[in-house]
Design a protein around this motif. Structure first.
Motif, PDB file in Angstrom:
ATOM      1  N   LEU A 235       3.551  44.554  57.952  1.00  0.00           N
ATOM      2  CA  LEU A 235       3.020  43.288  57.433  1.00  0.00           C
ATOM      3  C   LEU A 235       3.807  42.789  56.220  1.00  0.00           C
ATOM      4  O   LEU A 235       4.187  41.629  56.156  1.00  0.00           O
ATOM      5  CB  LEU A 235       1.548  43.457  57.056  1.00  0.00           C
ATOM      6  CG  LEU A 235       0.856  42.203  56.482  1.00  0.00           C
ATOM      7  CD1 LEU A 235       0.824  41.091  57.523  1.00  0.00           C
ATOM      8  CD2 LEU A 235      -0.552  42.546  55.997  1.00  0.00           C
ATOM      9  N   LYS A 236       4.078  43.677  55.264  1.00  0.00           N
ATOM     10  CA  LYS A 236       4.700  43.267  54.004  1.00  0.00           C
ATOM     11  C   LYS A 236       6.159  43.680  53.878  1.00  0.00           C
ATOM     12  O   LYS A 236       6.832  43.265  52.937  1.00  0.00           O
ATOM     13  CB  LYS A 236       3.914  43.841  52.824  1.00  0.00           C
ATOM     14  CG  LYS A 236       2.474  43.345  52.749  1.00  0.00           C
ATOM     15  CD  LYS A 236       1.759  43.935  51.540  1.00  0.00           C
ATOM     16  CE  LYS A 236       0.319  43.449  51.444  1.00  0.00           C
ATOM     17  NZ  LYS A 236      -0.387  44.029  50.278  1.00  0.00           N
ATOM     18  N   GLY A 237       6.656  44.525  54.772  1.00  0.00           N
ATOM     19  CA  GLY A 237       8.050  44.932  54.728  1.00  0.00           C
ATOM     20  C   GLY A 237       8.309  46.103  53.806  1.00  0.00           C
ATOM     21  O   GLY A 237       7.435  46.524  53.034  1.00  0.00           O
ATOM     22  N   GLY A 239      10.579  46.034  51.454  1.00  0.00           N
ATOM     23  CA  GLY A 239      11.087  45.535  50.181  1.00  0.00           C
ATOM     24  C   GLY A 239      12.512  45.050  50.315  1.00  0.00           C
ATOM     25  O   GLY A 239      13.302  45.588  51.108  1.00  0.00           O
ATOM     26  N   CYS A 263      12.806  40.910  58.946  1.00  0.00           N
ATOM     27  CA  CYS A 263      11.500  41.461  59.325  1.00  0.00           C
ATOM     28  C   CYS A 263      11.287  42.849  58.720  1.00  0.00           C
ATOM     29  O   CYS A 263      10.175  43.181  58.293  1.00  0.00           O
ATOM     30  CB  CYS A 263      11.381  41.539  60.849  1.00  0.00           C
ATOM     31  SG  CYS A 263      11.350  39.932  61.677  1.00  0.00           S
ATOM     32  N   LEU A 266      11.100  42.142  54.608  1.00  0.00           N
ATOM     33  CA  LEU A 266      10.054  41.229  54.141  1.00  0.00           C
ATOM     34  C   LEU A 266       8.808  41.259  55.019  1.00  0.00           C
ATOM     35  O   LEU A 266       7.813  40.608  54.685  1.00  0.00           O
ATOM     36  CB  LEU A 266      10.598  39.796  54.069  1.00  0.00           C
ATOM     37  CG  LEU A 266      11.848  39.599  53.201  1.00  0.00           C
ATOM     38  CD1 LEU A 266      12.237  38.128  53.171  1.00  0.00           C
ATOM     39  CD2 LEU A 266      11.635  40.126  51.791  1.00  0.00           C
ATOM     40  N   GLY A 267       8.865  41.952  56.137  1.00  0.00           N
ATOM     41  CA  GLY A 267       7.700  42.113  56.982  1.00  0.00           C
ATOM     42  C   GLY A 267       7.315  40.854  57.743  1.00  0.00           C
ATOM     43  O   GLY A 267       8.053  39.855  57.782  1.00  0.00           O
ATOM     44  N   ILE A 269       5.033  38.737  57.005  1.00  0.00           N
ATOM     45  CA  ILE A 269       4.815  37.593  56.113  1.00  0.00           C
ATOM     46  C   ILE A 269       6.133  36.854  55.851  1.00  0.00           C
ATOM     47  O   ILE A 269       6.206  35.624  55.926  1.00  0.00           O
ATOM     48  CB  ILE A 269       4.179  38.063  54.790  1.00  0.00           C
ATOM     49  CG1 ILE A 269       2.783  38.621  55.052  1.00  0.00           C
ATOM     50  CG2 ILE A 269       4.109  36.917  53.784  1.00  0.00           C
ATOM     51  CD1 ILE A 269       2.113  39.229  53.825  1.00  0.00           C
ATOM     52  N   GLY A 270       7.190  37.602  55.546  1.00  0.00           N
ATOM     53  CA  GLY A 270       8.487  36.973  55.303  1.00  0.00           C
ATOM     54  C   GLY A 270       9.043  36.285  56.534  1.00  0.00           C
ATOM     55  O   GLY A 270       9.626  35.195  56.445  1.00  0.00           O
TER      56      GLY A 270
END
Length: 399
Positions: A235-237, A239, A263, A266-267, A269-270
């Motif tokens: 989801l959030k990656g 980093g 992906c 940044l997951g 969301i990114g």
């Protein structure tokens, strides 16, 4: 656009510094090249924003023959990875298919804008069918065929796919061929899968199709590593800068598969944020196109936005294994000087279209206001000359 460009530079640096250091001895190798090409592209964008659309329209025919010559010259160079797609002059390379895309946008827009459209019922059915198919559809497509033949000889199947999609989008969204165009597009979509079974004789295509599968073990290493990267991001990656797959595990992580690195770092969301930014850019471009001062500018604007939309869609579809693996870059993110420079030049054309469309709208509004003022003045003068019957009767009675 500025946000996408900055975002693209940041992600390219993150995806390329390991590859640049290990292969080129300079971790800034790819980002330096991209920054130089972006600077040149911005200069081209400024220049193209002031080029009169009438010159572009006039130049579309001569440029077509220049592009055919460039594509033919490309076939004389030594192949790279089994394909002849670049003209190499010293240390510089030019991917001619990128120039061909822009040229086909200009030429198709010019031909379609000059072709009168006949609506159903205005003429006898036989004449309407002939005009819709032969005049509005076949004529523009005939100009496309030599380009596609030369791209087949390279071979460059992603270039064929994108160029055909761009031309088809221009014809569909501008109403050329009417309902017959939409029926033809639907039939082509339905016949796509049977057509793919006929490419066994083309080893280049068959290799790509053989590795397009839902079975992870049957996938080629590039697509498999791409899916690993996307799945690792969650989801959030992990980093920014923390991708594992870019450490030479994922081939073409700086180019066609840079979205996989996005992906992973940044997951979800990114990834969604980037897709939303592209959607906003395309929506703004289409609004500019539909407010253009003439039909040619509208078609050019639609073609440029169609190129970006199709490239974004196909790139994301490839990295997610939605369609077979083919080399399509992500606009403003993937490394590649020719593509970036031409995309920014096309953005300059969009600026030109928007500026002239706004000026034309202001002129139309001023002309409308002038006509309304003249009409109000005539009505006032007519009212002054009109005899009021009640006043006339009172004047007669007083006499």
């Amino acid at each position: 656009l500025a946000i996408i460009m900055v975002f693209g530079l940041v992600m390219l640096y993150s995806a390329s510094y390991t590859t640049g250091y290990l292969r080129m001895g300079d971790s800034l190798h790819y980002i330096k090249q991209q920054a130089i090409c972006m600077t040149i592209g911005i200069g081209c964008m400024v220049v193209m924003s002031y080029v009169d659309h009438r010159f572009l329209r006039w130049a579309s025919k001569p440029l077509y023959w220049v592009v055919l010559a460039m594509l033919a010259v490309t076939l004389t160079f030594a192949p790279l990875n089994g394909c002849r797609r670049w003209i190499r002059l010293g240390g510089l390379t030019l991917q001619t298919s990128e120039v061909a895309k822009f040229e086909m946008i200009l030429l198709t827009a010019d031909i379609a804008a000059r072709t009168p459209q006949v609506k159903f019922g205005e003429v006898p059915l036989r004449k309407w069918v002939h005009h819709s198919i032969v005049v509005e559809l076949i004529r523009p497509i005939l100009w496309l065929m030599p380009v596609l033949i030369l791209l087949v000889l390279e071979p460059h199947m992603s270039g064929i796919l994108l160029t055909t999609a761009i031309v088809g989008t221009i014809l569909m969204l501008t109403g050329c061929g009417g309902v017959l165009t939409w029926c033809g597009a639907a039939a082509a979509a339905l016949l796509l899968k049977p057509a793919l079974t006929l490419v066994e004789s083309i080893g280049y295509l068959q290799d790509r199709l053989n590795t397009w599968s839902d079975d992870l073990e049957a996938l080629n290493d590039q697509t498999k590593q791409s899916l690993y990267a996307i799945g690792s991001g969650g989801l959030k990656g992990l980093g920014l800068g923390n991708s594992v797959e870019k450490q030479l595990w994922l081939p073409e992580s700086t180019n066609d598969f840079i979205f996989s690195v996005v992906c992973e770092e940044l997951g979800f969301i990114g990834a969604v944020l980037i897709i939303v930014l592209f959607i906003l850019l395309i929506a703004q471009g289409l609004m500019i196109a539909y407010k253009a001062e003439n039909q040619f500018c509208t078609m050019v604007g639609i073609g440029i936005m169609a190129q970006i939309a199709w490239q974004v869609f196909c790139n994301i579809a490839v990295v997610t294994n939605t369609i077979p693996n083919t080399g399509i870059s992500l606009p403003f993110f993937s490394s590649g000087g020719t593509s970036l420079i031409l995309l920014l030049a096309e953005m300059g054309v969009m600026v030109n279209i928007g500026r002239n469309g706004e000026r034309a709208a202001q002129q139309r509004a001023a002309a409308h206001a002038q006509r309304q003022a003249a009409k109000a003045q005539r009505d006032a003068e007519l009212k002054d000359r009109t005899i009021n019957l009640d006043d006339a009767r009172r004047a007669r009675n007083e006499l």
